[in-house]
Design an enzyme around this catalytic site. Structure first.
Site, mmCIF file in Angstrom:
data_model
loop_
_atom_site.group_PDB
_atom_site.id
_atom_site.type_symbol
_atom_site.label_atom_id
_atom_site.label_comp_id
_atom_site.label_asym_id
_atom_site.label_seq_id
_atom_site.Cartn_x
_atom_site.Cartn_y
_atom_site.Cartn_z
ATOM 1 N N GLU A 17 0.828 -1.211 0.000
ATOM 2 C CA GLU A 17 0.000 0.000 0.000
ATOM 3 C C GLU A 17 0.864 1.262 0.000
ATOM 4 O O GLU A 17 0.553 2.258 -0.644
ATOM 5 C CB GLU A 17 -0.892 0.088 1.251
ATOM 6 C CG GLU A 17 -1.810 -1.057 1.545
ATOM 7 C CD GLU A 17 -1.111 -2.195 2.282
ATOM 8 O OE1 GLU A 17 -0.205 -2.813 1.690
ATOM 9 O OE2 GLU A 17 -1.474 -2.490 3.423
ATOM 10 N N LYS A 114 24.116 1.195 -0.071
ATOM 11 C CA LYS A 114 23.681 -0.115 0.395
ATOM 12 C C LYS A 114 23.760 -0.197 1.925
ATOM 13 O O LYS A 114 24.704 0.274 2.535
ATOM 14 C CB LYS A 114 24.625 -1.145 -0.185
ATOM 15 C CG LYS A 114 23.962 -2.429 -0.512
ATOM 16 C CD LYS A 114 24.949 -3.285 -1.256
ATOM 17 C CE LYS A 114 25.857 -3.989 -0.271
ATOM 18 N NZ LYS A 114 25.184 -5.101 0.387
ATOM 19 N N GLY A 423 21.575 -2.267 -21.858
ATOM 20 C CA GLY A 423 20.668 -3.399 -22.046
ATOM 21 C C GLY A 423 19.206 -3.050 -22.174
ATOM 22 O O GLY A 423 18.583 -3.293 -23.192
ATOM 23 N N SER A 424 18.632 -2.436 -21.126
ATOM 24 C CA SER A 424 17.192 -2.217 -21.190
ATOM 25 C C SER A 424 16.876 -0.879 -21.858
ATOM 26 O O SER A 424 17.676 0.062 -21.820
ATOM 27 C CB SER A 424 16.600 -2.255 -19.787
ATOM 28 O OG SER A 424 17.236 -1.314 -18.980
ATOM 29 N N GLU A 475 15.334 -5.933 -23.561
ATOM 30 C CA GLU A 475 14.847 -6.571 -22.329
ATOM 31 C C GLU A 475 13.353 -6.343 -22.041
ATOM 32 O O GLU A 475 12.930 -6.374 -20.888
ATOM 33 C CB GLU A 475 15.694 -6.133 -21.116
ATOM 34 C CG GLU A 475 17.161 -6.505 -21.280
ATOM 35 C CD GLU A 475 18.063 -6.083 -20.110
ATOM 36 O OE1 GLU A 475 17.578 -6.003 -18.978
ATOM 37 O OE2 GLU A 475 19.256 -5.848 -20.360
ATOM 38 N N TRP A 552 20.396 -11.493 -5.024
ATOM 39 C CA TRP A 552 19.040 -10.950 -5.023
ATOM 40 C C TRP A 552 17.994 -12.041 -4.888
ATOM 41 O O TRP A 552 16.842 -11.866 -5.277
ATOM 42 C CB TRP A 552 18.820 -10.107 -6.279
ATOM 43 C CG TRP A 552 19.515 -8.776 -6.189
ATOM 44 C CD1 TRP A 552 20.052 -8.209 -5.065
ATOM 45 C CD2 TRP A 552 19.748 -7.838 -7.249
ATOM 46 N NE1 TRP A 552 20.609 -6.989 -5.366
ATOM 47 C CE2 TRP A 552 20.442 -6.729 -6.688
ATOM 48 C CE3 TRP A 552 19.436 -7.809 -8.602
ATOM 49 C CZ2 TRP A 552 20.821 -5.620 -7.448
ATOM 50 C CZ3 TRP A 552 19.826 -6.691 -9.351
ATOM 51 C CH2 TRP A 552 20.496 -5.616 -8.783
ATOM 52 N N ASP A 590 25.761 -9.468 -16.742
ATOM 53 C CA ASP A 590 25.596 -8.354 -15.797
ATOM 54 C C ASP A 590 25.889 -8.799 -14.373
ATOM 55 O O ASP A 590 25.315 -9.780 -13.907
ATOM 56 C CB ASP A 590 24.132 -7.878 -15.821
ATOM 57 C CG ASP A 590 23.806 -7.048 -17.048
ATOM 58 O OD1 ASP A 590 24.701 -6.335 -17.526
ATOM 59 O OD2 ASP A 590 22.655 -7.118 -17.519
ATOM 60 N N GLU A 656 29.193 2.052 -13.831
ATOM 61 C CA GLU A 656 28.590 3.320 -13.435
ATOM 62 C C GLU A 656 29.699 4.257 -12.996
ATOM 63 O O GLU A 656 30.449 3.925 -12.098
ATOM 64 C CB GLU A 656 27.643 3.045 -12.271
ATOM 65 C CG GLU A 656 26.905 4.241 -11.775
ATOM 66 C CD GLU A 656 25.959 3.842 -10.642
ATOM 67 O OE1 GLU A 656 25.057 3.041 -10.880
ATOM 68 O OE2 GLU A 656 26.156 4.342 -9.536
ATOM 69 N N HIS A 685 20.143 7.903 -14.054
ATOM 70 C CA HIS A 685 19.178 8.044 -12.961
ATOM 71 C C HIS A 685 18.568 9.433 -12.926
ATOM 72 O O HIS A 685 17.602 9.676 -12.230
ATOM 73 C CB HIS A 685 19.838 7.716 -11.620
ATOM 74 C CG HIS A 685 20.327 6.297 -11.575
ATOM 75 N ND1 HIS A 685 21.611 5.956 -11.892
ATOM 76 C CD2 HIS A 685 19.685 5.143 -11.315
ATOM 77 C CE1 HIS A 685 21.752 4.652 -11.806
ATOM 78 N NE2 HIS A 685 20.601 4.126 -11.460
HETATM 79 N N1 GLN Z 1 21.129 -5.070 -18.410
HETATM 80 C C1 GLN Z 1 20.451 -4.487 -17.300
HETATM 81 C C2 GLN Z 1 19.609 -3.305 -17.760
HETATM 82 O O1 GLN Z 1 20.013 -2.612 -18.619
HETATM 83 C C3 GLN Z 1 21.417 -4.046 -16.238
HETATM 84 C C4 GLN Z 1 20.682 -3.544 -15.048
HETATM 85 C C5 GLN Z 1 21.545 -3.102 -13.908
HETATM 86 O O2 GLN Z 1 22.689 -2.829 -14.045
HETATM 87 N N2 GLN Z 1 21.000 -3.010 -12.760
HETATM 88 O O3 GLN Z 1 18.554 -3.051 -17.258
#
Ligand code: GLN
Ligand code: ZN
Length: 748
Positions: A17, A114, A423-424, A475, A552, A590, A656, A685
């Site tokens: 929620e 983290k 990738g995505s 993806e 994960w 990845d 990154e 981001h």
């Molecule tokens: N290949 C994934 C994507 O592009 C990598 C995601 C990630 O690094 N968290 O979404």
């Protein structure tokens, strides 16, 4: 008398929620959605407290709710939000709080990091010199008032001052954040006094940093803290978790507090507690808050009984840590088979276990005979590709990079600064809807595949328009990079509602490893092949790496992570080999979460890191030298583990770097990394569009550390959270910048 208590319950709500009302507030910012947000908080709190009372816990735990993150909430409650946001830190509003968490059009958000060795992320406090703390924690005081209406004893929980300080960083010229401690303590004193005035008897001050072996200066900070707080606070339960504080135990015992909570899961020896002071309460965390398996109640009762025979203090039982890292309730799960359900335990069930232990010890009559203990079939070493050979390192070596590169020349090596993405591509409302309709059975498989094909071909066309050199399929078929693999690899169970908060409204649904992992069907081949069929440019295959999948997921208790990593690596090796057989010439493995599995204690890092490298090599070494292997890493500071990343020995590593101003380049250089690297040239981001000049400057900057023949140009992570219009502008600018850079640096 034994007391049963809870350190904290998931705050996201039984049906997420909080996530939904947060997002609706952020999207609409209306008085109605704001009201709904506060109403949701009230409902979540009341529901969890009523449950705690019903389950016969001896206290209601108040203070575990947070709108976004408990570190941020504590900081905000004390008046410590960064001044740079320009609002009155003495009485911050909910919007100020969200600005700090998510940024606004003028300022970036606070850093996200983290939380210990979990997959939770917290906002990093910024400490400045002369910083004052003025606020009075109104949200917490309101919650105490609300909890009082339930007429049950209350225990308040709060992150302790030493941990709050440790988790932050110095800002704006402050030399050492310890300097801030005296003023921080004044603020804590005021708040604790107010809590005491409200008639609360116990406060659980959480100091998870106690599981580290702290340097002297931080031990002194703990002593000062508790000497000062003890006089003006409700009774203090000093609460450590995530590991038993082996090294710190004798030191901690001397702190002037009224009790301690220790995590005694993972076979901590009861003998360690023999000399525990008789005048302090001892709370033992015996039900694990970090896994989803049923507690072995007989063994737990036996352990607590032994403990009781050794010490004279008042005893409390609880979970090892707050239940932030487990799903709320198993009983509403529809997908899990009954036989597996009998082995599992989520939040509600873990409370029941703690209460069962208490009741058995108190009246010796609770019905523990019915508890099913986890007895599993043992690790089958022949599952998947696992053979004796896996023990032998040299089976997983590729040719040297310099030899491989000669064979890979024809892939993208005709130019410098090849461009690609991670990738995505945008996961639009439409794609999400399609996936959910298919899941619900409202769309046939054929319709689903046809729709996704349209999406993939759209993404391929887009990449051609931008002028990228190495393509991806986008993806679109993946809801989540780990869950998708969990669905297709034998041995994982995907829950229906087993959500865990990562931070804010972001939740993940970790798959549960419940038996040996094995390959049953190709995972990524179909979509990679389909995409490759649409273009002459190479399409990178996308495989989630072994440690990211494990870190994960919820893991088995009957196996070591090393054994599980060999199994999942064997499955992925087969997948990568299959991709190659079907014509894929570049595969990206990845590993964004490789760092997340690092043990709390530094002395155990090496062992973890060497398995990780081995698991990666198992996956990457089955293909021929002419197939190019990439990896991608993000989310963390990799400075400390750069040498491990070098050992992965991928042909290309994308990482990154944009947000941290490329600080990573130096460690890579120092480590003697000779392979290719794509330090993200812009921060995905942020919604900001990087200009051509900005990207060009970044490329130039990169070439001051890395020779130009080894530099790839790519964004710093996947693009799935961005909109198409942002992606259009950003990637076009990125490619333009790479082209200009090429002209300025003639090809080799
Ligand atoms: N290949 C994934 C994507 O592009 C990598 C995601 C990630 O690094 N968290 O979404
Ligand atoms: Zn990433």
């Amino acid at each position: 008398m034994v007391t049963a208590h809870l350190l904290g319950f998931p705050r996201i709500g039984f049906n997420r929620e909080l996530k939904f009302t947060l997002e609706s507030y952020w999207n609409h910012r209306t008085p109605e959605t704001k009201e709904l947000l506060f109403k949701t908080r009230k409902e979540i709190c009341l529901k969890t407290w009523k449950m705690q009372k019903l389950l016969r816990l001896d206290f209601l735990t108040v203070g575990d709710f947070s709108f976004y993150d408990h570190v941020l909430s504590t900081l905000c409650g004390l008046g410590g939000l960064p001044k740079r946001y320009g609002f009155n830190v003495k009485s911050p509003s909910i919007d100020n709080y969200f600005d700090a968490a998510r940024g606004n059009s003028n300022f970036r958000a606070m850093d996200l990091k983290k939380w210990f060795n979990t997959n939770y992320h917290y906002l990093v406090p910024e400490y400045t010199s002369g910083m004052e703390f003025h606020a009075e924690f109104p949200w917490l005081l309101e919650e105490i008032e609300l909890a009082k209406t339930l007429q049950h004893p209350i225990k308040v929980c709060m992150l302790g001052p030493a941990s709050l300080l440790w988790l932050g960083k110095e800002y704006g010229g402050l030399v050492n954040r310890i300097e801030v401690l005296p003023r921080l303590l004044e603020a804590y004193k005021r708040v604790l006094m107010n809590i005491k005035f409200k008639g609360v008897e116990w406060v659980q001050l959480e100091e998870p940093i106690a599981s580290f072996n702290l340097p002297a200066i931080w031990r002194r900070a703990l002593s000062t803290t508790y000497e000062q707080l003890s006089s003006c606070s409700p009774r203090i339960l000093f609460t450590s978790y995530y590991a038993f504080p082996n090294e710190m135990y004798s030191f901690l015992k001397s702190l002037p507090v009224d009790g301690f909570h220790f995590d005694i899961t993972n076979n901590v020896s009861i003998n360690l507690l023999e000399s525990y002071p008789s005048d302090k309460v001892l709370s033992v965390g015996i039900v694990s808050g970090r896994d989803v398996w049923k507690n072995d109640l007989k063994r737990s009762i036996h352990r607590v009984e032994r403990l009781r025979s050794k010490i004279r203090s008042e005893l409390w039982v609880s979970t090892s840590c707050p239940l932030l890292h487990v799903p709320c309730d198993l009983s509403t799960e529809g997908r899990i088979s009954e036989s597996l359900k009998r082995k599992l335990s989520f939040g509600v069930q873990k409370i029941q276990e703690a209460v069962a232990i208490k009741e058995h010890l108190t009246n010796q009559n609770s019905n523990i005979a019915t508890s099913v203990l986890v007895k599993e079939t043992h690790f089958n070493p022949r599952v998947g590709f696992y053979t004796e050979e896996l023990e032998n390192e040299c089976c997983f070596k590729r040719l040297s990079y310099l030899d491989r590169i000669k064979l890979q020349k024809n892939i993208s090596k005709h130019l410098i600064f090849p461009t690609t993405t991670v990738g995505s591509f945008p996961q639009t409302e439409h794609i999400r809807k399609i996936r959910s309709q298919f899941k619900k059975g409202n769309l046939t498989q054929k319709e689903y595949i046809t729709t996704l094909k349209t999406e993939v071909s759209f993404i391929i066309k887009k990449q051609a328009v931008y002028g990228l050199d190495v393509f991806v399929h986008g993806e679109v078929e993946r809801n989540d990079m780990v869950e998708y693999f969990g669905e297709l690899v034998e041995g994982f169970m995907i829950t229906e509602n087993g959500w865990i908060q990562s931070f804010g409204s972001r939740c993940t649904k970790p798959p549960i490893v419940f038996k040996d992992l094995s390959f049953i069907r190709p995972i990524t081949v179909y979509w990679t092949r389909y995409a490759q069929g649409l273009t002459n440019k190479p399409v990178k295959g996308m495989v989630t790496g072994p440690m990211t999948i494990l870190n994960w997921s919820f893991l088995r208790k009957t196996q070591t992570i090393q054994e599980m990593s060999l199994q999942i690596a064997s499955v992925l090796r087969k997948e990568v080999n299959l991709l190659e057989n079907h014509g894929t010439r570049i595969v990206q493995i990845d590993e964004p979460a490789i760092r997340e599995g690092l043990p709390l204690l530094y002395e155990n890092w090496n062992q973890y890191l060497s398995w990780s490298v081995k698991a990666f090599h198992i996956v990457s070494s089955g293909v021929s030298a002419s197939t190019q292997i990439h990896t991608h890493l993000c989310y963390s500071e990799f400075g400390e583990i750069v040498d491990t990343l070098v050992k992965l020995d991928t042909d290309v590593i994308s990482i990154e770097a944009a947000r941290s101003n490329m600080v990573l380049l130096e460690p890579f250089k120092e480590c003697g990394f000779t392979n290719e690297i794509g330090p993200g040239v812009y921060d995905i981001h942020s919604p900001m569009i990087p200009s051509v000049e900005e990207v060009l400057l970044r490329i130039k900057y990169i070439t001051t550390s890395i020779s130009k023949e080894r530099v790839w140009v790519n964004p710093d992570c996947g693009l799935k959270t961005r909109t198409w219009s942002q992606v259009d502008s950003s990637l076009s600018n990125m490619v333009k910048a790479a082209k200009i850079a090429r002209l300025q640096e003639p090809s080799v």
